[in-house]
Scaffold this motif. Structure first.
Motif, PDB file in Angstrom:
ATOM      1  N   LEU A  16       0.830  -1.208   0.000  1.00 35.53           N
ATOM      2  CA  LEU A  16       0.000   0.000   0.000  1.00 35.53           C
ATOM      3  C   LEU A  16       0.865   1.259   0.000  1.00 35.53           C
ATOM      4  N   ALA A  17       1.945   1.231   0.784  1.00 31.16           N
ATOM      5  CA  ALA A  17       2.812   2.400   0.886  1.00 31.16           C
ATOM      6  C   ALA A  17       3.493   2.708  -0.445  1.00 31.16           C
ATOM      7  N   TYR A  18       3.951   1.666  -1.144  1.00 34.76           N
ATOM      8  CA  TYR A  18       4.604   1.893  -2.431  1.00 34.76           C
ATOM      9  C   TYR A  18       3.597   2.355  -3.478  1.00 34.76           C
ATOM     10  N   SER A  19       2.384   1.812  -3.398  1.00 37.64           N
ATOM     11  CA  SER A  19       1.325   2.263  -4.303  1.00 37.64           C
ATOM     12  C   SER A  19       1.009   3.734  -4.052  1.00 37.64           C
ATOM     13  N   GLU A  20       0.960   4.139  -2.780  1.00 35.22           N
ATOM     14  CA  GLU A  20       0.714   5.545  -2.449  1.00 35.22           C
ATOM     15  C   GLU A  20       1.841   6.433  -2.958  1.00 35.22           C
ATOM     16  N   ALA A  58       1.980  12.138   1.862  1.00 32.29           N
ATOM     17  CA  ALA A  58       2.048  10.697   2.111  1.00 32.29           C
ATOM     18  C   ALA A  58       1.667  10.331   3.542  1.00 32.29           C
ATOM     19  N   ALA A  59       0.820   9.312   3.668  1.00 33.10           N
ATOM     20  CA  ALA A  59       0.431   8.792   4.979  1.00 33.10           C
ATOM     21  C   ALA A  59       1.397   7.729   5.472  1.00 33.10           C
ATOM     22  N   LEU A  60       1.987   6.974   4.544  1.00 31.35           N
ATOM     23  CA  LEU A  60       2.782   5.807   4.921  1.00 31.35           C
ATOM     24  C   LEU A  60       4.281   5.967   4.645  1.00 31.35           C
ATOM     25  N   ALA A  61       4.737   7.205   4.424  1.00 31.74           N
ATOM     26  CA  ALA A  61       6.181   7.471   4.353  1.00 31.74           C
ATOM     27  C   ALA A  61       6.674   7.730   5.774  1.00 31.74           C
ATOM     28  N   VAL A  62       7.573   6.880   6.243  1.00 31.94           N
ATOM     29  CA  VAL A  62       8.031   6.942   7.631  1.00 31.94           C
ATOM     30  C   VAL A  62       9.202   7.906   7.784  1.00 31.94           C
ATOM     31  N   GLU A  63      10.112   7.878   6.809  1.00 29.45           N
ATOM     32  CA  GLU A  63      11.334   8.688   6.887  1.00 29.45           C
ATOM     33  C   GLU A  63      11.838   8.933   5.474  1.00 29.45           C
ATOM     34  N   GLN A 153       3.655  11.181  14.356  1.00 29.11           N
ATOM     35  CA  GLN A 153       2.309  10.659  14.589  1.00 29.11           C
ATOM     36  C   GLN A 153       1.403  11.679  15.263  1.00 29.11           C
ATOM     37  N   ARG A 154       2.006  12.610  16.012  1.00 31.33           N
ATOM     38  CA  ARG A 154       1.161  13.575  16.715  1.00 31.33           C
ATOM     39  C   ARG A 154       0.418  14.501  15.745  1.00 31.33           C
ATOM     40  N   LEU A 155       0.924  14.606  14.500  1.00 30.91           N
ATOM     41  CA  LEU A 155       0.218  15.413  13.514  1.00 30.91           C
ATOM     42  C   LEU A 155      -1.135  14.798  13.172  1.00 30.91           C
ATOM     43  N   TYR A 156      -1.237  13.464  13.347  1.00 24.50           N
ATOM     44  CA  TYR A 156      -2.504  12.774  13.090  1.00 24.50           C
ATOM     45  C   TYR A 156      -3.343  12.622  14.360  1.00 24.50           C
ATOM     46  N   SER A 157      -2.688  12.693  15.519  1.00 24.22           N
ATOM     47  CA  SER A 157      -3.387  12.365  16.766  1.00 24.22           C
ATOM     48  C   SER A 157      -4.554  13.308  17.043  1.00 24.22           C
ATOM     49  N   PRO A 174      -7.264   8.548  10.645  1.00 25.77           N
ATOM     50  CA  PRO A 174      -6.855   9.534   9.637  1.00 25.77           C
ATOM     51  C   PRO A 174      -5.731   9.076   8.716  1.00 25.77           C
ATOM     52  N   VAL A 175      -4.812   8.242   9.204  1.00 16.79           N
ATOM     53  CA  VAL A 175      -3.729   7.762   8.332  1.00 16.79           C
ATOM     54  C   VAL A 175      -4.294   6.948   7.177  1.00 16.79           C
ATOM     55  N   LEU A 176      -5.237   6.049   7.485  1.00 17.55           N
ATOM     56  CA  LEU A 176      -5.830   5.234   6.423  1.00 17.55           C
ATOM     57  C   LEU A 176      -6.744   6.061   5.521  1.00 17.55           C
ATOM     58  N   ALA A 177      -7.476   6.995   6.112  1.00 22.79           N
ATOM     59  CA  ALA A 177      -8.337   7.861   5.298  1.00 22.79           C
ATOM     60  C   ALA A 177      -7.505   8.647   4.287  1.00 22.79           C
ATOM     61  N   ARG A 178      -6.376   9.174   4.736  1.00 24.06           N
ATOM     62  CA  ARG A 178      -5.484   9.908   3.834  1.00 24.06           C
ATOM     63  C   ARG A 178      -4.935   8.988   2.756  1.00 24.06           C
ATOM     64  N   LEU A 179      -4.591   7.759   3.131  1.00 21.16           N
ATOM     65  CA  LEU A 179      -4.089   6.780   2.161  1.00 21.16           C
ATOM     66  C   LEU A 179      -5.115   6.545   1.054  1.00 21.16           C
TER      67      LEU A 179
END
Length: 346
Positions: A16-20, A58-63, A153-157, A174-179
């Protein structure tokens, strides 16, 4: 001007992350070329403008970081240390060493001994503005890069369902909704329009708004529509969101012409609105209307319980949609769903 970058994506949701990752850059028509993939790491060439936009959405980009070097650990630790020290600015940077999922933990200890504890990053150094030079050890490879972004993560909290002005149980995080919104390949630069016809209390519309997208937020339940209005106002998104009470299975949906559809239909039998025999019946009517609402060659994203996949494949094909991607998402012990990314054939 093009540079080399590296992004670390969510390992648990890598497909999912690579697709995003691809969906955002493609939807914004940004130049990029994937050079190398290693587990959750993607090395790619692109522009600063494209990378800034990717990381805003991006919702699933960690770094992410500017890429320095990829080294086979068997070449020896001295090569790694030499490259790191060449990249260090002692006043403005420090060193981080990460053994991904425990790989290379002994190598990491040896690198600390050679580089020296004084060069390592601490919370105080990072809070003072020092920029980390990262050594990520994975699969006998050392990836070296200058860190420019970490997901906070606090940006989504503050947008977690229970913290919104109006809360309803079972609302997507919200992370999944954004995805979902990102996978629908709508452009924020062009302020394109995305539709959520099962919007509940407006979670998808909030994420779309915060990315600079316009959205239409519909639900058949008047209480949900009222809740969505409260939440949209609560996040100051009223100028970008059109809210309406509407049945996604009826032809009124076709009064809109949208650039993308991202939605999370009801799953349980008790959730299916009156007038529909089953979830498949509801989804069939929705897909028929979605085809008339969605612009040609544009994308729709939604999820259904895994057991409905075979029937939904047939319905989508019959109504002129091309199935581009299917992802399996394990929500909890009693619910595994299929996430569809489909394209309307012209």
């Amino acid at each position: 001007m093009s540079y080399s970058y590296i992004v670390k994506l969510s390992h648990q949701n890598f497909s999912l992350a690579y697709s995003e990752f691809r969906a955002i850059l493609d939807s914004e028509e940004m130049p990029y070329e994937t050079k190398f993939k290693l587990d959750e790491f993607i090395i790619f060439d692109s522009t600063k403008e494209a990378v800034d936009l990717l990381l805003r959405r991006a919702a699933l980009a960690v770094e992410a970081g500017t890429f320095i070097e990829l080294i086979d650990v068997e070449r020896g630790l001295r090569d790694i240390v030499s490259i790191v020290k060449e990249s260090l600015d002692n006043e403005n940077s420090c060193v981080e060493i990460d053994s991904i999922r425990g790989f290379g933990s002994e190598i990491a200890k040896a690198l600390v001994d050679i580089i020296g504890i004084k060069s390592l990053c601490t919370r105080k150094k990072k809070e003072s503005g020092m920029q980390p030079i990262k050594i990520a050890l994975i699969a006998n490879i050392a990836l070296i890069y200058r860190v420019i972004y970490r997901r906070r993560q606090r940006l989504y909290s503050d947008r977690e369902p229970h913290k919104r002005p109006c809360y309803r149980p079972g609302t997507m995080k919200p992370v999944l909704a954004r995805l979902f919104v990102n996978l629908s390949r709508v452009s924020s630069l062009r302020r394109e329009l995305v539709l959520d016809p099962f919007c509940g209390v407006g979670g998808f519309a909030i994420e779309a708004c915060l990315m600079g997208l316009r959205s239409v937020c519909c639900d058949v339940d008047e209480n949900m529509v009222m809740g969505a209005r409260i939440n949209i106002e609560g996040y100051d998104c009223h100028s970008l969101v059109d809210i309406a009470r509407m049945d996604a299975g009826l032809g009124a949906l076709a009064s809109y012409r949208v650039d993308g559809i991202a939605t999370d239909p009801p799953y349980g039998i008790q959730s299916v609105p009156r007038g529909y025999k089953s979830l498949i019946h509801l989804m069939s009517k929705f897909i028929e209307n979605a085809y008339n609402t969605l612009k040609n060659r544009r994308f729709m994203v939604f999820a259904v319980p895994l057991q409905l996949t075979k029937e939904l494949d047939r319905v989508l094909t019959e109504h002129g949609f091309e199935i581009k991607e299917k992802h399996i998402d394990m929500v909890h012990g009693s619910l595994t769903r299929t996430l569809y990314v489909v394209k309307k054939n012209a």
